[in-house]
Design a protein around this motif. Sequence first.
Motif, PDB file in Angstrom:
ATOM      1  N   ARG A   1       1.065   4.647   7.977  1.00  0.00           N
ATOM      2  CA  ARG A   1      -0.289   4.077   7.927  1.00  0.00           C
ATOM      3  C   ARG A   1      -0.758   3.962   6.479  1.00  0.00           C
ATOM      4  NH1 ARG A   1      -3.987   6.290  12.609  1.00  0.00           N
ATOM      5  NH2 ARG A   1      -5.034   4.398  11.960  1.00  0.00           N
TER       6      ARG A   1
ATOM      7  N   ASP B   1       1.157   6.896   4.490  1.00  0.00           N
ATOM      8  CA  ASP B   1       1.351   8.310   4.830  1.00  0.00           C
ATOM      9  C   ASP B   1       2.684   8.461   5.561  1.00  0.00           C
ATOM     10  OD1 ASP B   1       0.987   7.600   7.513  1.00  0.00           O
ATOM     11  OD2 ASP B   1      -1.041   8.442   7.629  1.00  0.00           O
TER      12      ASP B   1
ATOM     13  N   ILE C   1      -2.802   4.297   3.166  1.00  0.00           N
ATOM     14  CA  ILE C   1      -3.793   5.263   2.666  1.00  0.00           C
ATOM     15  C   ILE C   1      -4.380   4.844   1.318  1.00  0.00           C
ATOM     16  CG2 ILE C   1      -2.944   7.232   3.994  1.00  0.00           C
ATOM     17  CD1 ILE C   1      -1.461   8.191   1.514  1.00  0.00           C
ATOM     18  N   ALA C   2      -3.719   3.954   0.593  1.00  0.00           N
ATOM     19  CA  ALA C   2      -4.255   3.479  -0.686  1.00  0.00           C
ATOM     20  C   ALA C   2      -3.612   2.131  -1.032  1.00  0.00           C
ATOM     21  CB  ALA C   2      -3.973   4.485  -1.799  1.00  0.00           C
TER      22      ALA C   2
ATOM     23  N   TYR D   1       0.828  -1.203   0.000  1.00  0.00           N
ATOM     24  CA  TYR D   1       0.000   0.000   0.000  1.00  0.00           C
ATOM     25  C   TYR D   1       0.861   1.250   0.000  1.00  0.00           C
ATOM     26  CZ  TYR D   1       1.162  -0.767   4.909  1.00  0.00           C
ATOM     27  OH  TYR D   1       1.851  -1.020   6.064  1.00  0.00           O
TER      28      TYR D   1
END
Length: 167
Positions: A67, A63, A69-70, A60
């Motif tokens: 963490r 951020d 985010i996409a 993924y």
Amino acid sequence: MPFQIPEDLNPALMPLAWLIGRWAGNGHGDWPGRGDFEFGQQVEFATNGEPYLHYISQTYVADETGRPIAPLGMETGFWRPVADGGVEVVLSHPDGWSEVWNGRVDGARIELVTDVVARTRNAALEYTGGRRLYGNVESDLMWTFDRAAEDVPLQPYMWARLQRRTP
């Protein structure tokens, strides 16, 4: 984080026991037409008592705190140890291909090479083969993936260092 071998582990899985659990961390990649990229990754190796491990990996965009985010990519499949230090891995990807990998387990080092890559008619990439290396380095899971496509020779593609996480 210390690792304990499950008491009820199928004896056939002993060569792969160090993989069992959840792992997370960051990685890097490079591919023609895409260039350099960074990613976060979560991996889980699980057992249900049978002589194979279930594997799932998700990469993924992260951020600044790490963490997700996409989503970037995902693969899932099964790792099966075989006699005399071998291992067979079967993976499937939502981008339209499945792979069969064969390799060797040497302690906390696993080398894999594709035996078969099957693609759907509309696969996202004309992926043709690869080579992977997994290792336990300072209690972290480090891995590399070299990939080839119809128009790209085998070359380094992705690599990461993952730390063991609590369930």
